[in-house]
Every structure is written in structure tokens, then in C-alpha cells.
Motif scaffolding. Sequence first.
Motif, PDB file in Angstrom:
ATOM      1  N   TYR A  83      24.782  22.679 103.131  1.00 18.76           N
ATOM      2  CA  TYR A  83      25.729  21.702 102.565  1.00 18.76           C
ATOM      3  C   TYR A  83      24.961  20.690 101.735  1.00 18.76           C
ATOM      4  CZ  TYR A  83      24.119  18.592 106.297  1.00 18.76           C
ATOM      5  OH  TYR A  83      23.353  17.809 107.118  1.00 18.76           O
ATOM      6  N   SER A 130      34.955  24.898 103.496  1.00 18.20           N
ATOM      7  CA  SER A 130      35.119  24.424 102.115  1.00 18.20           C
ATOM      8  C   SER A 130      36.453  23.722 101.912  1.00 18.20           C
ATOM      9  CB  SER A 130      35.009  25.609 101.152  1.00 18.20           C
ATOM     10  OG  SER A 130      33.740  26.224 101.254  1.00 18.20           O
ATOM     11  N   ALA A 131      37.478  24.106 102.650  1.00 16.64           N
ATOM     12  CA  ALA A 131      38.807  23.512 102.487  1.00 16.64           C
ATOM     13  C   ALA A 131      39.108  22.413 103.500  1.00 16.64           C
ATOM     14  CB  ALA A 131      39.870  24.605 102.599  1.00 16.64           C
ATOM     15  N   ASP A 132      38.136  22.065 104.340  1.00 17.85           N
ATOM     16  CA  ASP A 132      38.399  21.031 105.348  1.00 17.85           C
ATOM     17  C   ASP A 132      38.538  19.664 104.670  1.00 17.85           C
ATOM     18  OD1 ASP A 132      38.336  20.486 108.416  1.00 17.85           O
ATOM     19  OD2 ASP A 132      36.980  18.989 107.539  1.00 17.85           O
ATOM     20  N   VAL A 139      35.780  17.124 102.706  1.00 21.43           N
ATOM     21  CA  VAL A 139      36.007  16.834 101.289  1.00 21.43           C
ATOM     22  C   VAL A 139      36.128  15.335 101.060  1.00 21.43           C
ATOM     23  CG1 VAL A 139      37.584  17.169  99.355  1.00 21.43           C
ATOM     24  CG2 VAL A 139      37.035  19.091 100.860  1.00 21.43           C
ATOM     25  N   GLU A 175      29.951  18.787 100.465  1.00 26.25           N
ATOM     26  CA  GLU A 175      30.277  20.083  99.871  1.00 26.25           C
ATOM     27  C   GLU A 175      29.539  21.191 100.617  1.00 26.25           C
ATOM     28  OE1 GLU A 175      29.910  22.480  95.586  1.00 26.25           O
ATOM     29  OE2 GLU A 175      29.012  20.500  95.860  1.00 26.25           O
ATOM     30  N   ILE A 176      30.283  22.218 101.032  1.00 22.61           N
ATOM     31  CA  ILE A 176      29.691  23.366 101.731  1.00 22.61           C
ATOM     32  C   ILE A 176      29.218  24.366 100.676  1.00 22.61           C
ATOM     33  CG2 ILE A 176      30.071  25.226 103.379  1.00 22.61           C
ATOM     34  CD1 ILE A 176      30.095  22.432 104.587  1.00 22.61           C
ATOM     35  N   LEU A 177      27.920  24.628 100.648  1.00 25.10           N
ATOM     36  CA  LEU A 177      27.346  25.550  99.672  1.00 25.10           C
ATOM     37  C   LEU A 177      27.381  26.993 100.159  1.00 25.10           C
ATOM     38  CD1 LEU A 177      24.257  23.440  98.549  1.00 25.10           C
ATOM     39  CD2 LEU A 177      26.524  23.579  97.490  1.00 25.10           C
ATOM     40  N   THR A 186      33.277  30.096 105.733  1.00 23.46           N
ATOM     41  CA  THR A 186      33.089  29.582 104.363  1.00 23.46           C
ATOM     42  C   THR A 186      34.387  29.007 103.820  1.00 23.46           C
ATOM     43  OG1 THR A 186      31.337  31.205 103.961  1.00 23.46           O
ATOM     44  CG2 THR A 186      32.373  30.208 102.048  1.00 23.46           C
ATOM     45  N   GLU A 187      35.492  29.723 103.978  1.00 25.67           N
ATOM     46  CA  GLU A 187      36.782  29.223 103.488  1.00 25.67           C
ATOM     47  C   GLU A 187      37.255  27.992 104.267  1.00 25.67           C
ATOM     48  OE1 GLU A 187      39.483  32.451 103.736  1.00 25.67           O
ATOM     49  OE2 GLU A 187      38.467  33.664 102.200  1.00 25.67           O
ATOM     50  N   ASP A 190      19.733  19.791  99.165  1.00 23.36           N
ATOM     51  CA  ASP A 190      20.478  20.710 100.021  1.00 23.36           C
ATOM     52  C   ASP A 190      20.004  20.572 101.466  1.00 23.36           C
ATOM     53  OD1 ASP A 190      21.680  21.522  97.744  1.00 23.36           O
ATOM     54  OD2 ASP A 190      20.541  23.395  97.534  1.00 23.36           O
TER      55      ASP A 190
END
Length: 339
Positions: free
Chosen positions: A79, A150-152, A156, A161-163, A146-147, A54
Amino acid sequence: MATIKRYPWISHFLGSPTGYVVHLQKGAVRHQGVGQAFWFRPASSVLSEVPVDDQELPTLFHAITRDHQDVSVQANVTYRFVDPVSVASRLDFALQQAGPATSGGKEQVTTIIGQLCQSHAIDHIATTTLAQSLEHGVSELRNLLTEALSADTRLVSTGIEILGVQVLAVRPESEVERALQTPVREQLQAEADRAVYERRAVAVERERTISENEMASQIELASRREHLVAQEGANARREAEEQAAAGLIQANAEAERRGIGATAEANRIRLVGEAEAAREAAAMEAYRGMDQATLLALAVREAAGSLPNIGNLTVTPDLLSGALAGLIREPGAAATGGK
């Protein structure tokens, strides 16, 4: 951290438990994975090591609110690289000849994530006022970032990955912050002053209560002292009256005793006088018929009882002759007078 030992025309690679290595030789993948150990030819090999643990990315940026106030946003993004092969193919994590990986890949990730956080945060803060940003900015920005991260699609597709995203603070400029803190400080100071005044008022009330209790105690003591003095005076007066009555009784008794004694003494003297008078009368009555010689002899005897004791008595011829002559003459004279 991976280590590379170099030998003539060949080298040895020893990976680490947190580094994913990708070994490309002439464009083809020869080795990949965590904790790899293999020999390779440096002239025809390319090594990339992607960290799979991490990663923490702190970020700090500024934004302008709807009411044209500058605020600073402090955030931290956690991340992880979930597709090391894609990351190694799109970012620079190549190992140098000396061994450690270059920092170009991490810098690229830092730039990408930091720009994404700043872009979304600035867009959101531009629609809110300073008060709204300070009141709800932390939670709203945390959920938004966060949203969004995570959706970028870029992250991706890159294999990132965004933790989690933590927004630590949303703060205005120092002058504005002090100005905003002033009412609260004044209120807190007013509360503190009120508490001090209330404490002083309570202390004054307690002191007043203590003073009243002391005064009441003094009044009670004075009243009891007054009663004590009155009682002592009454007792002294009663004692004096009792002593006076006792003295009067004693004086009366003494007077009566003296009167009785005087009466008895008077009666005794009277009786003695009467007895003496009776005795004298009886004596005179007895002496009335006696001759002169007898009376003289009795007188001499009576006088002799009153004279002091005589140790020696010298009788001279003159005295004896005179006394005899008187005795001789007395009968003759008595006889002559009788005739």
C-alpha cells in the motif's frame, strides 16, 4: 529519515526524500511536502511525517472451512499513502522531540488492513470446503482481497491506496496436511517403485539378451570347431591315404627295381656261369691231350698265382736234387708207360 536540530527557543527541521512533513503552527499549515527544510518554534509547532514510499504489510491469520477444517492464510499487502495530509489528520504520525516519528500510525494501518484482510478471507473460506480452499483458495483470495481493500471506504477516505495483494499460501493443519500428502506420497513412491521394477526388468532382459548372445556365440564357435575338427580329420585321412598310396607306389617301384636287379643279377650269374663252364669245358678239352708233366706245370703255375708273395726263396741241395730226380724219372717213366 528527518532530522531535527534543537537550539535555544528555536529548532531546525530537515526532511527526507520519502517522508511527507506537515508543519502545523497554532492549527494552521505552515509547511508541507517532501524534502522540506525550515525553522520552527517547538513551543507552538506540531510536526507530522508520513512516509510516501511503498509499504509492505505481511499478515498471517486462520480461518475455518465449511467442513470445519482450520486453514492458515499467509498474505502480503502493498500500500501507499496518497494523501499525506488526510493521513496525518486521521492517524498519529507526529514527530517526537528527539526527531523520529512515532510508530502509532503504522500500527494503526497494520491493524486496519490486517482486520480487513482477515474479515473478508474468513467470510470467503467459510463457504468453501478444505479441498476447494487448497485448490483454488490462493487465486480466489487474491482477487477478493484486492477488490475489497481497494474499494474500502475507510482506506480511501484515510488516503491509503492498495497497490496489490499477494496470497502466498493457504495451508491446513500439519496433521491434516500430512494426511493429504500421504496418497500423493504413496503414489509417487509407487511410481518410483514401478520405475525401479521396470529398470530391473530392463536390466534382466538385457542380461538375458546378453546371455543368449553369448550362448549363440558359444554354439557357433562349437559348430565351427566341429567343422574344423572334421575338416582336419578329413585332411589327415586324405594325407594318410596319399602317404599310403605314395608308399605303395614306392614299395612297388622298389620291388620292381629289386626284381629287375635280381633278374639282371641272375642273368649275369647265369651268363657268368655259362661262360665259366664254357671256359672250363674249353680248358678241359685243351688239357685232355696234354701229358702229365705239362698238366703239373700248369697246376703249379695256377697255384703260384694263388699263393702269397714270397720275398726270399732258399733252395737247398736236397730240394733241388729231389726235384731234378723227379724230372729225370718222369721222362723215363713216361717212356716206359708208352711202351
